[in-house]
Design a protein around this motif. Structure first.
Motif, PDB file in Angstrom:
ATOM      1  N   HIS A   8      36.119  40.473  44.646  1.00  0.00           N
ATOM      2  CA  HIS A   8      36.109  41.564  45.628  1.00  0.00           C
ATOM      3  C   HIS A   8      37.528  41.929  46.092  1.00  0.00           C
ATOM      4  CE1 HIS A   8      34.746  43.991  49.022  1.00  0.00           C
ATOM      5  NE2 HIS A   8      35.533  43.271  49.801  1.00  0.00           N
ATOM      6  N   ASP A   9      38.464  40.981  46.009  1.00  0.00           N
ATOM      7  CA  ASP A   9      39.838  41.211  46.462  1.00  0.00           C
ATOM      8  C   ASP A   9      40.687  42.002  45.473  1.00  0.00           C
ATOM      9  OD1 ASP A   9      39.575  39.681  48.880  1.00  0.00           O
ATOM     10  OD2 ASP A   9      39.798  37.839  47.690  1.00  0.00           O
ATOM     11  N   ALA A  10      40.237  42.168  44.243  1.00  0.00           N
ATOM     12  CA  ALA A  10      41.060  42.768  43.184  1.00  0.00           C
ATOM     13  C   ALA A  10      41.706  44.101  43.579  1.00  0.00           C
ATOM     14  CB  ALA A  10      40.264  42.909  41.895  1.00  0.00           C
ATOM     15  N   PRO A  11      40.960  45.072  44.121  1.00  0.00           N
ATOM     16  CA  PRO A  11      41.621  46.341  44.473  1.00  0.00           C
ATOM     17  C   PRO A  11      42.740  46.163  45.501  1.00  0.00           C
ATOM     18  CG  PRO A  11      39.237  46.617  44.467  1.00  0.00           C
ATOM     19  CD  PRO A  11      39.513  45.136  44.340  1.00  0.00           C
ATOM     20  N   ARG A  12      42.519  45.287  46.471  1.00  0.00           N
ATOM     21  CA  ARG A  12      43.541  45.066  47.501  1.00  0.00           C
ATOM     22  C   ARG A  12      44.765  44.363  46.925  1.00  0.00           C
ATOM     23  NH1 ARG A  12      46.619  46.719  51.208  1.00  0.00           N
ATOM     24  NH2 ARG A  12      47.026  45.273  52.924  1.00  0.00           N
ATOM     25  N   LEU A  13      44.551  43.407  45.996  1.00  0.00           N
ATOM     26  CA  LEU A  13      45.675  42.730  45.358  1.00  0.00           C
ATOM     27  C   LEU A  13      46.523  43.737  44.586  1.00  0.00           C
ATOM     28  CD1 LEU A  13      44.026  39.421  44.099  1.00  0.00           C
ATOM     29  CD2 LEU A  13      45.150  39.894  46.276  1.00  0.00           C
ATOM     30  N   ALA A  14      45.886  44.666  43.906  1.00  0.00           N
ATOM     31  CA  ALA A  14      46.618  45.703  43.165  1.00  0.00           C
ATOM     32  C   ALA A  14      47.425  46.574  44.126  1.00  0.00           C
ATOM     33  CB  ALA A  14      45.650  46.551  42.349  1.00  0.00           C
ATOM     34  N   GLU A  15      46.821  46.955  45.250  1.00  0.00           N
ATOM     35  CA  GLU A  15      47.537  47.764  46.251  1.00  0.00           C
ATOM     36  C   GLU A  15      48.763  47.034  46.779  1.00  0.00           C
ATOM     37  OE1 GLU A  15      44.730  48.495  49.357  1.00  0.00           O
ATOM     38  OE2 GLU A  15      43.568  49.947  48.174  1.00  0.00           O
ATOM     39  N   ILE A  16      48.581  45.754  47.135  1.00  0.00           N
ATOM     40  CA  ILE A  16      49.689  44.964  47.676  1.00  0.00           C
ATOM     41  C   ILE A  16      50.784  44.792  46.634  1.00  0.00           C
ATOM     42  CG2 ILE A  16      50.356  42.647  48.452  1.00  0.00           C
ATOM     43  CD1 ILE A  16      47.583  42.526  49.857  1.00  0.00           C
ATOM     44  N   HIS A  17      50.377  44.515  45.396  1.00  0.00           N
ATOM     45  CA  HIS A  17      51.346  44.318  44.317  1.00  0.00           C
ATOM     46  C   HIS A  17      52.259  45.540  44.202  1.00  0.00           C
ATOM     47  CE1 HIS A  17      51.613  42.116  40.175  1.00  0.00           C
ATOM     48  NE2 HIS A  17      52.770  42.180  40.773  1.00  0.00           N
ATOM     49  N   ILE A  18      51.669  46.707  44.167  1.00  0.00           N
ATOM     50  CA  ILE A  18      52.432  47.949  44.012  1.00  0.00           C
ATOM     51  C   ILE A  18      53.259  48.246  45.261  1.00  0.00           C
ATOM     52  CG2 ILE A  18      52.208  50.463  43.832  1.00  0.00           C
ATOM     53  CD1 ILE A  18      49.822  49.885  41.877  1.00  0.00           C
ATOM     54  N   ALA A  19      52.643  48.194  46.432  1.00  0.00           N
ATOM     55  CA  ALA A  19      53.352  48.523  47.674  1.00  0.00           C
ATOM     56  C   ALA A  19      54.511  47.559  47.925  1.00  0.00           C
ATOM     57  CB  ALA A  19      52.383  48.503  48.855  1.00  0.00           C
ATOM     58  N   THR A  45      44.269  47.112  39.130  1.00  0.00           N
ATOM     59  CA  THR A  45      42.993  46.605  39.663  1.00  0.00           C
ATOM     60  C   THR A  45      42.197  45.945  38.541  1.00  0.00           C
ATOM     61  OG1 THR A  45      42.929  48.266  41.423  1.00  0.00           O
ATOM     62  CG2 THR A  45      40.832  47.238  40.805  1.00  0.00           C
ATOM     63  N   GLU A  46      42.119  46.597  37.383  1.00  0.00           N
ATOM     64  CA  GLU A  46      41.417  46.014  36.237  1.00  0.00           C
ATOM     65  C   GLU A  46      42.057  44.698  35.815  1.00  0.00           C
ATOM     66  OE1 GLU A  46      41.297  48.885  33.068  1.00  0.00           O
ATOM     67  OE2 GLU A  46      40.088  50.279  34.263  1.00  0.00           O
ATOM     68  N   GLN A  47      43.382  44.628  35.848  1.00  0.00           N
ATOM     69  CA  GLN A  47      44.100  43.407  35.495  1.00  0.00           C
ATOM     70  C   GLN A  47      43.723  42.270  36.454  1.00  0.00           C
ATOM     71  OE1 GLN A  47      48.438  43.652  35.911  1.00  0.00           O
ATOM     72  NE2 GLN A  47      48.589  42.959  33.787  1.00  0.00           N
ATOM     73  N   TRP A  48      43.689  42.561  37.745  1.00  0.00           N
ATOM     74  CA  TRP A  48      43.300  41.543  38.726  1.00  0.00           C
ATOM     75  C   TRP A  48      41.842  41.150  38.559  1.00  0.00           C
ATOM     76  CZ3 TRP A  48      46.240  38.255  40.875  1.00  0.00           C
ATOM     77  CH2 TRP A  48      47.564  38.561  41.142  1.00  0.00           C
ATOM     78  N   GLU A  49      40.975  42.114  38.267  1.00  0.00           N
ATOM     79  CA  GLU A  49      39.561  41.790  38.030  1.00  0.00           C
ATOM     80  C   GLU A  49      39.422  40.845  36.846  1.00  0.00           C
ATOM     81  OE1 GLU A  49      37.514  45.894  39.724  1.00  0.00           O
ATOM     82  OE2 GLU A  49      37.951  45.718  37.581  1.00  0.00           O
ATOM     83  N   ASP A  50      40.202  41.091  35.807  1.00  0.00           N
ATOM     84  CA  ASP A  50      40.168  40.228  34.627  1.00  0.00           C
ATOM     85  C   ASP A  50      40.648  38.818  34.985  1.00  0.00           C
ATOM     86  OD1 ASP A  50      39.886  39.663  31.785  1.00  0.00           O
ATOM     87  OD2 ASP A  50      42.079  39.682  31.724  1.00  0.00           O
ATOM     88  N   TRP A  51      41.787  38.721  35.667  1.00  0.00           N
ATOM     89  CA  TRP A  51      42.325  37.406  36.040  1.00  0.00           C
ATOM     90  C   TRP A  51      41.355  36.645  36.937  1.00  0.00           C
ATOM     91  CZ3 TRP A  51      47.719  39.731  37.364  1.00  0.00           C
ATOM     92  CH2 TRP A  51      48.484  39.817  36.197  1.00  0.00           C
TER      93      TRP A  51
END
Length: 170
Positions: A8-19, A45-51
Protein backbone atom coordinates in the motif's frame (compact mmCIF):
# COMPACT_ATOMS: atom_id res chain seq x y z
CA UNK A 1 7.23 5.44 14.16
CA UNK A 2 9.40 3.20 11.97
CA UNK A 3 7.71 0.14 10.46
CA UNK A 4 8.10 -2.30 7.58
CA UNK A 5 6.71 -0.97 4.31
CA UNK A 6 3.61 -2.55 2.79
CA UNK A 7 2.48 -2.78 -0.81
CA UNK A 8 0.00 0.00 0.00
CA UNK A 9 2.98 2.34 0.59
CA UNK A 10 4.37 2.02 -2.96
CA UNK A 11 2.80 5.20 -4.43
CA UNK A 12 3.97 7.28 -1.47
CA UNK A 13 7.50 5.83 -1.65
CA UNK A 14 7.66 6.82 -5.33
CA UNK A 15 6.48 10.36 -4.48
CA UNK A 16 9.07 10.73 -1.71
CA UNK A 17 11.83 9.29 -3.88
CA UNK A 18 11.19 11.87 -6.61
CA UNK A 19 10.50 14.86 -4.34
CA UNK A 20 13.57 14.16 -2.23
CA UNK A 21 15.83 14.01 -5.28
CA UNK A 22 14.34 17.23 -6.63
CA UNK A 23 14.93 19.05 -3.33
CA UNK A 24 18.21 17.55 -2.13
CA UNK A 25 20.03 17.42 -5.44
CA UNK A 26 19.04 20.81 -6.88
CA UNK A 27 22.66 22.01 -6.85
CA UNK A 28 24.13 18.60 -7.72
CA UNK A 29 22.24 17.38 -10.80
CA UNK A 30 21.04 19.08 -13.99
CA UNK A 31 17.70 20.89 -13.65
CA UNK A 32 16.20 19.18 -16.71
CA UNK A 33 17.08 15.75 -15.29
CA UNK A 34 15.42 16.58 -11.95
CA UNK A 35 12.35 18.10 -13.61
CA UNK A 36 11.96 14.97 -15.76
CA UNK A 37 11.65 12.79 -12.66
CA UNK A 38 8.07 14.00 -12.18
CA UNK A 39 7.12 12.12 -15.36
CA UNK A 40 8.46 8.89 -13.82
CA UNK A 41 5.95 8.66 -10.95
CA UNK A 42 4.02 5.77 -12.52
CA UNK A 43 7.19 3.89 -13.40
CA UNK A 44 8.64 4.36 -9.93
CA UNK A 45 5.39 3.30 -8.27
CA UNK A 46 5.47 0.07 -10.30
CA UNK A 47 9.12 -0.42 -9.30
CA UNK A 48 8.24 -0.08 -5.61
CA UNK A 49 5.25 -2.41 -6.03
CA UNK A 50 7.58 -4.99 -7.55
CA UNK A 51 10.18 -4.64 -4.77
CA UNK A 52 7.54 -4.77 -2.04
CA UNK A 53 5.76 -7.81 -3.48
CA UNK A 54 8.93 -9.87 -3.99
CA UNK A 55 9.90 -12.04 -1.01
CA UNK A 56 13.56 -11.69 -0.12
CA UNK A 57 14.56 -12.78 3.37
CA UNK A 58 17.50 -10.41 3.79
CA UNK A 59 16.01 -7.34 2.11
CA UNK A 60 13.85 -4.81 3.89
CA UNK A 61 12.05 -1.58 3.16
CA UNK A 62 11.33 0.49 6.24
CA UNK A 63 9.13 3.56 6.40
CA UNK A 64 9.07 6.47 8.80
CA UNK A 65 5.45 7.31 9.57
CA UNK A 66 4.15 10.42 11.28
CA UNK A 67 0.74 9.10 12.28
CA UNK A 68 -0.74 7.75 9.06
CA UNK A 69 1.56 9.80 6.82
CA UNK A 70 4.66 8.11 5.42
CA UNK A 71 7.44 10.73 5.56
CA UNK A 72 10.50 8.69 4.57
CA UNK A 73 11.93 5.30 3.77
CA UNK A 74 15.06 3.17 3.79
CA UNK A 75 15.80 0.15 1.58
CA UNK A 76 18.38 -2.44 2.70
CA UNK A 77 19.72 -5.84 1.70
CA UNK A 78 22.89 -7.74 0.81
CA UNK A 79 25.73 -5.72 -0.68
CA UNK A 80 25.68 -5.51 -4.46
CA UNK A 81 29.38 -4.62 -4.66
CA UNK A 82 31.54 -7.33 -6.25
CA UNK A 83 34.43 -6.71 -3.83
CA UNK A 84 32.25 -7.22 -0.73
CA UNK A 85 30.87 -10.50 0.63
CA UNK A 86 27.04 -10.27 0.44
CA UNK A 87 26.71 -12.91 3.16
CA UNK A 88 28.52 -10.64 5.60
CA UNK A 89 28.07 -7.11 4.26
CA UNK A 90 24.66 -5.48 3.96
CA UNK A 91 23.90 -2.36 1.99
CA UNK A 92 21.76 0.69 2.51
CA UNK A 93 20.50 1.00 -1.07
CA UNK A 94 18.45 4.14 -0.51
CA UNK A 95 17.21 6.39 2.26
CA UNK A 96 15.05 9.41 1.51
CA UNK A 97 12.71 11.75 3.34
CA UNK A 98 9.85 13.92 2.18
CA UNK A 99 11.47 17.38 1.84
CA UNK A 100 8.79 18.81 4.16
CA UNK A 101 10.20 16.56 6.90
CA UNK A 102 13.93 17.23 6.51
CA UNK A 103 15.83 17.97 9.74
CA UNK A 104 13.13 16.74 12.12
CA UNK A 105 14.86 13.60 13.40
CA UNK A 106 13.30 11.14 10.96
CA UNK A 107 16.63 10.39 9.29
CA UNK A 108 18.24 9.49 12.62
CA UNK A 109 15.30 7.26 13.52
CA UNK A 110 15.46 5.53 10.16
CA UNK A 111 19.24 5.06 10.46
CA UNK A 112 18.90 3.40 13.87
CA UNK A 113 16.29 1.05 12.38
CA UNK A 114 18.54 0.38 9.38
CA UNK A 115 21.39 -0.74 11.63
CA UNK A 116 19.04 -2.94 13.67
CA UNK A 117 17.49 -4.47 10.54
CA UNK A 118 20.89 -5.23 9.01
CA UNK A 119 22.14 -6.82 12.25
CA UNK A 120 18.93 -8.86 12.48
CA UNK A 121 19.59 -9.96 8.88
CA UNK A 122 22.90 -11.48 9.96
CA UNK A 123 25.18 -8.80 8.53
CA UNK A 124 28.25 -7.67 10.47
CA UNK A 125 29.10 -4.70 8.24
CA UNK A 126 27.26 -2.42 5.85
CA UNK A 127 28.01 -0.21 2.86
CA UNK A 128 26.27 2.62 1.06
CA UNK A 129 27.00 4.88 -1.89
CA UNK A 130 26.58 8.64 -1.79
CA UNK A 131 27.22 11.35 -4.37
CA UNK A 132 30.72 12.71 -3.87
CA UNK A 133 29.47 16.31 -3.87
CA UNK A 134 26.53 15.63 -1.53
CA UNK A 135 28.23 17.15 1.51
CA UNK A 136 25.03 17.30 3.57
CA UNK A 137 24.39 13.56 3.23
CA UNK A 138 28.05 12.75 3.77
CA UNK A 139 28.04 14.71 7.03
CA UNK A 140 24.86 12.93 8.12
CA UNK A 141 26.35 9.49 7.40
CA UNK A 142 29.59 10.36 9.18
CA UNK A 143 27.62 11.53 12.21
CA UNK A 144 25.73 8.23 12.18
CA UNK A 145 28.96 6.21 12.30
CA UNK A 146 29.76 5.61 8.64
CA UNK A 147 33.24 6.21 7.19
CA UNK A 148 34.31 6.67 3.57
CA UNK A 149 36.42 3.65 2.57
CA UNK A 150 38.19 5.29 -0.40
CA UNK A 151 36.23 3.40 -3.06
CA UNK A 152 34.73 5.60 -5.78
CA UNK A 153 32.59 4.98 -8.83
CA UNK A 154 30.54 6.79 -11.40
CA UNK A 155 26.87 5.97 -11.14
CA UNK A 156 25.12 6.45 -14.49
CA UNK A 157 21.42 7.29 -14.75
CA UNK A 158 21.68 8.90 -18.15
CA UNK A 159 24.13 11.32 -16.49
CA UNK A 160 27.42 10.64 -14.75
CA UNK A 161 27.29 10.95 -10.97
CA UNK A 162 30.59 10.57 -9.10
CA UNK A 163 29.99 8.61 -5.88
CA UNK A 164 31.97 7.46 -2.85
CA UNK A 165 31.34 4.35 -0.77
CA UNK A 166 30.86 4.50 2.99
CA UNK A 167 31.09 1.56 5.38
CA UNK A 168 29.93 0.89 8.92
CA UNK A 169 30.55 -1.92 11.40
CA UNK A 170 27.27 -3.18 12.77
Amino acid sequence: MIRPATLHDAPRLAEIHIASWQAAYVDLLPADFLAGLTDELGKRTEQWEDWLSTESPRRAVLVAADGDEVVGFAHTGPSSDRDLDPDRVGELYAMYLDPNHFRRGWGSQLMAAVFETLRDGGFSESALWVMTDNLVARAFYKGAGWEADGTTADQCLGITIPAVRYRAIL
